[in-house]
Design an enzyme around this catalytic site. Structure first.
Site, mmCIF file in Angstrom:
data_model
loop_
_atom_site.group_PDB
_atom_site.id
_atom_site.type_symbol
_atom_site.label_atom_id
_atom_site.label_comp_id
_atom_site.label_asym_id
_atom_site.label_seq_id
_atom_site.Cartn_x
_atom_site.Cartn_y
_atom_site.Cartn_z
ATOM 1 N N LYS A 268 -0.115 6.560 -11.228
ATOM 2 C CA LYS A 268 -0.750 7.865 -10.966
ATOM 3 C C LYS A 268 -0.296 8.454 -9.765
ATOM 4 C CE LYS A 268 -4.421 5.966 -14.011
ATOM 5 N NZ LYS A 268 -5.711 6.501 -14.701
ATOM 6 N N ASN B 103 0.641 1.858 -14.185
ATOM 7 C CA ASN B 103 0.607 3.273 -13.987
ATOM 8 C C ASN B 103 -0.039 3.606 -12.751
ATOM 9 O OD1 ASN B 103 0.452 6.152 -14.271
ATOM 10 N ND2 ASN B 103 -1.146 6.098 -15.606
ATOM 11 N N GLY C 210 -10.233 4.359 -16.294
ATOM 12 C CA GLY C 210 -10.603 4.879 -14.981
ATOM 13 C C GLY C 210 -12.305 4.818 -15.059
ATOM 14 N N HIS D 191 0.155 10.803 -21.624
ATOM 15 C CA HIS D 191 -1.103 9.993 -20.920
ATOM 16 C C HIS D 191 -2.128 11.339 -21.073
ATOM 17 C CE1 HIS D 191 -3.807 8.568 -17.919
ATOM 18 N NE2 HIS D 191 -3.266 7.467 -18.126
ATOM 19 N N GLU E 61 -4.466 12.227 -18.967
ATOM 20 C CA GLU E 61 -4.692 12.814 -17.807
ATOM 21 C C GLU E 61 -3.738 14.291 -18.131
ATOM 22 O OE1 GLU E 61 -4.168 9.940 -14.873
ATOM 23 O OE2 GLU E 61 -6.219 8.872 -15.714
ATOM 24 N N SER F 231 -8.958 0.228 -18.234
ATOM 25 C CA SER F 231 -10.020 -0.779 -17.381
ATOM 26 C C SER F 231 -9.452 -2.114 -17.654
ATOM 27 C CB SER F 231 -11.223 -0.367 -17.537
ATOM 28 O OG SER F 231 -11.605 0.776 -17.192
ATOM 29 N N GLU G 204 -5.023 4.013 -25.463
ATOM 30 C CA GLU G 204 -5.879 4.287 -24.356
ATOM 31 C C GLU G 204 -7.172 5.010 -24.806
ATOM 32 O OE1 GLU G 204 -3.540 3.072 -20.559
ATOM 33 O OE2 GLU G 204 -3.439 5.614 -20.668
HETATM 34 C C1 PEP Z 1 -4.286 4.315 -17.237
HETATM 35 O O1 PEP Z 1 -4.325 5.413 -16.247
HETATM 36 O O2 PEP Z 1 -3.155 4.383 -17.946
HETATM 37 C C2 PEP Z 1 -5.274 3.207 -17.165
HETATM 38 C C3 PEP Z 1 -5.423 2.450 -18.047
HETATM 39 O O3 PEP Z 1 -6.044 3.562 -16.159
HETATM 40 P P1 PEP Z 1 -7.330 2.346 -15.656
HETATM 41 O O4 PEP Z 1 -6.662 0.840 -15.839
HETATM 42 O O5 PEP Z 1 -7.441 2.534 -14.373
HETATM 43 O O6 PEP Z 1 -8.486 2.418 -16.525
#
Ligand code: PEP
Length: 257
Positions: free
Chosen positions: A15, A13, A177, A99, A101, A217, A171
């Site tokens: 973003k 992803n 992040g 998501h 965000e 992460s 998630e």
């Molecule tokens: C995400 O944005 O779906 C995500 C898991 O980000 P990150 O791997 O940076 O935590």
């Protein structure tokens, strides 16, 4: 992973990252190193403007291109939005829906998530549906209830055939992040809860076939342990999907014999 019953999917992803030239540089770097990745499907979800070029760049590979969002209506006065049909026509295969965000910054709710999933499926796209709890919710001990609510709302009104085309990404918000990863046990526990909800709503055969990813992460170092869990069928990866060596290592972890 359980390769006997379901597909492992490693999805990046991106973003709001990478210009067109940066996308090209990524493609040029990764393509010669991709190998067969026979045990998993690799997906790159990229910003809307880069989708047509990314589809062309990866057309001779087994990397599918995804979008990061979609609107639930088929057309109309929704300035700045994009329909599922538009995505399908330019070669998109997957679309991230719900998501955290989008939920936090753009008012996405469990009900818009449900409408978006239906629109994506109607256009022939595979939704990657994100669910997950905040740190406060985990500490309060309501993770299972929250996940149950989010998953039920997201999947309301789908039939078993549609459900087989849906990917769920667990998630936890506190891991996105932040560099803080869920332990392999925590990730598996919630992915198992999600599978049990699908089993209850759609039956055992569908539940066994649905890909449930972990995201938060995931990186080159922790991917192998997370992906070794029986109910973790892949990853949705933010930061580590922006760097070719890291993303390749995660793909390699998903392909370990
Ligand atoms: C995400 O944005 O779906 C995500 C898991 O980000 P990150 O791997 O940076 O935590």
């Amino acid at each position: 992973m359980n390769r006997k019953y379901r597909k492992t999917i490693i999805a990046g992803n991106w973003k709001m990252n990478k210009t067109l030239s940066e996308t090209k540089a990524f493609a040029d770097e990764i393509k010669p190193q991709l190998g067969k990745h026979k045990w998993c499907e690799v997906v790159l979800c990229v910003p809307f403007v880069n989708i047509p070029a990314a589809v062309r760049m990866f057309k001779d590979t087994r990397v599918a291109i995804g979008a990061e969002n979609v609107h639930f209506e088929n057309s109309g006065a929704f300035t700045g939005e994009v329909t599922a049909e538009m995505l399908k026509e330019v070669g998109v295969k997957y679309v991230i829906i719900g998501h955290s965000e989008r939920r936090e910054y753009y008012g996405e709710t469990d009900f818009t998530v449900n409408k978006k999933i239906k629109a994506a499926l109607a256009a022939g796209l595979h939704p990657i549906v994100c669910v997950g709890e905040s740190l406060e919710q985990r500490e309060l001990g309501v993770t299972a209830e929250l996940i149950n609510y989010q998953v039920k709302c997201a999947l309301a009104g789908l039939d078993a055939t549609q459900m087989r085309k849906v990917v769920i990404a667990y998630e936890p918000l506190w891991a996105i992040g932040t560099g803080k990863t869920a332990t392999a046990e925590q990730a598996n526990e919630v992915c198992e809860i999600i599978r049990s909800i699908i089993r209850r709503e759609f039956g055992a055969r569908v539940a066994r076939a649905v890909t449930i990813q972990y995201g938060g992460s995931m990186n080159a170092k922790n991917a192998a342990e997370l992906l070794a869990q029986p109910d973790v069928d892949g990853g949705l990866i933010g930061g580590a999907a922006l760097k070719v060596p890291d993303f390749l290592q995660i793909i390699a972890a998903a392909n370990q014999e």
